[in-house]
Design a protein around this motif. Structure first.
Motif, PDB file in Angstrom:
ATOM      1  N   SER A   1      41.433   6.116   4.640  1.00 40.80           N
ATOM      2  CA  SER A   1      42.364   7.092   4.072  1.00 40.80           C
ATOM      3  C   SER A   1      41.907   8.530   4.308  1.00 40.80           C
ATOM      4  CB  SER A   1      42.559   6.827   2.582  1.00 40.80           C
ATOM      5  OG  SER A   1      41.335   6.970   1.914  1.00 40.80           O
TER       6      SER A   1
ATOM      7  N   ARG B   1      49.559   0.211   3.961  1.00 40.91           N
ATOM      8  CA  ARG B   1      48.692   0.720   5.034  1.00 40.91           C
ATOM      9  C   ARG B   1      48.546  -0.323   6.144  1.00 40.91           C
ATOM     10  NH1 ARG B   1      44.002   2.194   2.456  1.00 40.91           N
ATOM     11  NH2 ARG B   1      44.802   4.279   2.149  1.00 40.91           N
TER      12      ARG B   1
ATOM     13  N   PHE C   1      48.693   5.444  12.510  1.00 45.99           N
ATOM     14  CA  PHE C   1      48.342   4.513  11.444  1.00 45.99           C
ATOM     15  C   PHE C   1      47.310   3.479  11.874  1.00 45.99           C
ATOM     16  CE2 PHE C   1      52.785   5.787  10.482  1.00 45.99           C
ATOM     17  CZ  PHE C   1      52.485   6.548   9.369  1.00 45.99           C
TER      18      PHE C   1
ATOM     19  N   SER D   1      42.033   2.596   9.827  1.00 41.10           N
ATOM     20  CA  SER D   1      42.272   1.897   8.558  1.00 41.10           C
ATOM     21  C   SER D   1      41.742   2.626   7.331  1.00 41.10           C
ATOM     22  CB  SER D   1      41.658   0.502   8.627  1.00 41.10           C
ATOM     23  OG  SER D   1      40.265   0.611   8.848  1.00 41.10           O
TER      24      SER D   1
ATOM     25  N   LEU E   1      47.986   6.836   1.768  1.00 37.98           N
ATOM     26  CA  LEU E   1      47.659   6.579   3.168  1.00 37.98           C
ATOM     27  C   LEU E   1      46.629   7.552   3.726  1.00 37.98           C
ATOM     28  CD1 LEU E   1      51.297   6.013   4.421  1.00 37.98           C
ATOM     29  CD2 LEU E   1      49.606   4.282   3.790  1.00 37.98           C
TER      30      LEU E   1
END
Length: 190
Positions: free
Chosen positions: A33, A126, A28, A31, A78
C-alpha cells in the motif's frame, strides 16, 4: 500492452477457446500500500473488445482521510493519493453495502472517483485489481490456433502486425512448428 481509455493494460492471458483476454492495470501490480495513485479515465472498451459478462464493478475513491476511516474500511485502502500524499485511495465494489459506499464518499474529500472492473472480488479489492478483468473480442474469429497448438506451438498476439501468430520453440522462420519455424495465424473480422 493494450491501450483502453488512454490507460495501458498488460495482457496477462489469452484464452483462444472463448476469444477472451485477461488484462490488468500495471499500477495495481505491486501488492503493497505504499504506491500512490492518480485518477485516470473511467474504463471504456474499444470497438475491438467488450467486457466479458459476470464481472464486478469497482469504484476507486481518491483523497480519503485514513485516520477518519472506520476500521473495517481500512482493508480497502489501496495506497496514497498522488495529488495529496497525506490522503489515500480506497477501493470498493459497487455492490458493497450502501452505507459503506456513502461512508467512503463522505470521507474521501477530493471528490474524484474512478470506475473500473474486476473479474471477482475474492481475496479483497487489492488482489482483485492486481488480477485484472476479462475482455471478449468483438466480431473476430481466430483461425489456425488449433493447428498451431497441435504442432507444438503457442498462439500469441503480435500487436505490431495486429494479428495472432503461432510461436514455436526453435525458430522464428515463417514456417509451421513441425518444421521448426513460425506459423502465421490470421484474424477474420465479421
Amino acid at each position: 500492452m493494450l491501450n483502453l481509455s488512454h490507460t495501458f493494460y498488460i495482457v496477462d492471458e489469452i484464452f483462444y477457446n472463448n476469444h477472451s483476454l485477461r488484462v490488468s492495470n500495471p499500477s495495481f501490480q505491486l501488492s503493497n500500500s505504499t504506491n500512490c495513485f492518480s485518477p485516470s479515465t473511467n474504463l471504456t472498451t474499444s470497438i475491438r473488445f467488450t467486457l466479458a459478462p459476470n464481472q464486478k464493478e469497482v469504484l476507486l475513491f481518491f483523497g480519503c482521510d485514513l485516520p477518519s476511516l472506520a476500521e473495517e474500511m481500512k482493508a480497502n485502502v489501496l495506497g496514497c493519493f498522488e495529488g495529496n500524499r497525506t490522503r489515500w485511495v480506497l477501493g470498493m465494489a459497487v455492490n458493497d453495502e450502501e452505507k459503506k459506499l456513502k461512508y467512503a464518499k463522505d470521507n474521501c474529500r477530493d471528490g474524484s472517483t474512478m470506475r473500473t472492473v474486476v473479474e471477482n472480488v475474492e481475496g479483497g479489492i487489492r488482489e482483485a485489481l492486481r488480477r485484472g478483468f476479462l475482455l471478449k473480442q468483438r466480431n473476430w474469429t481466430v483461425s489456425g490456433c488449433d493447428a498451431c497448438q497441435s504442432s507444438g506451438g503457442r498462439c500469441g498476439f503480435d500487436f505490431d502486425a495486429n494479428g495472432f501468430r503461432c510461436f514455436c520453440r526453435t525458430s522464428d522462420q515463417l514456417a509451421g512448428c513441425s518444421s521448426g519455424g513460425l506459423l502465421s495465424v490470421t484474424i477474420q473480422s465479421d
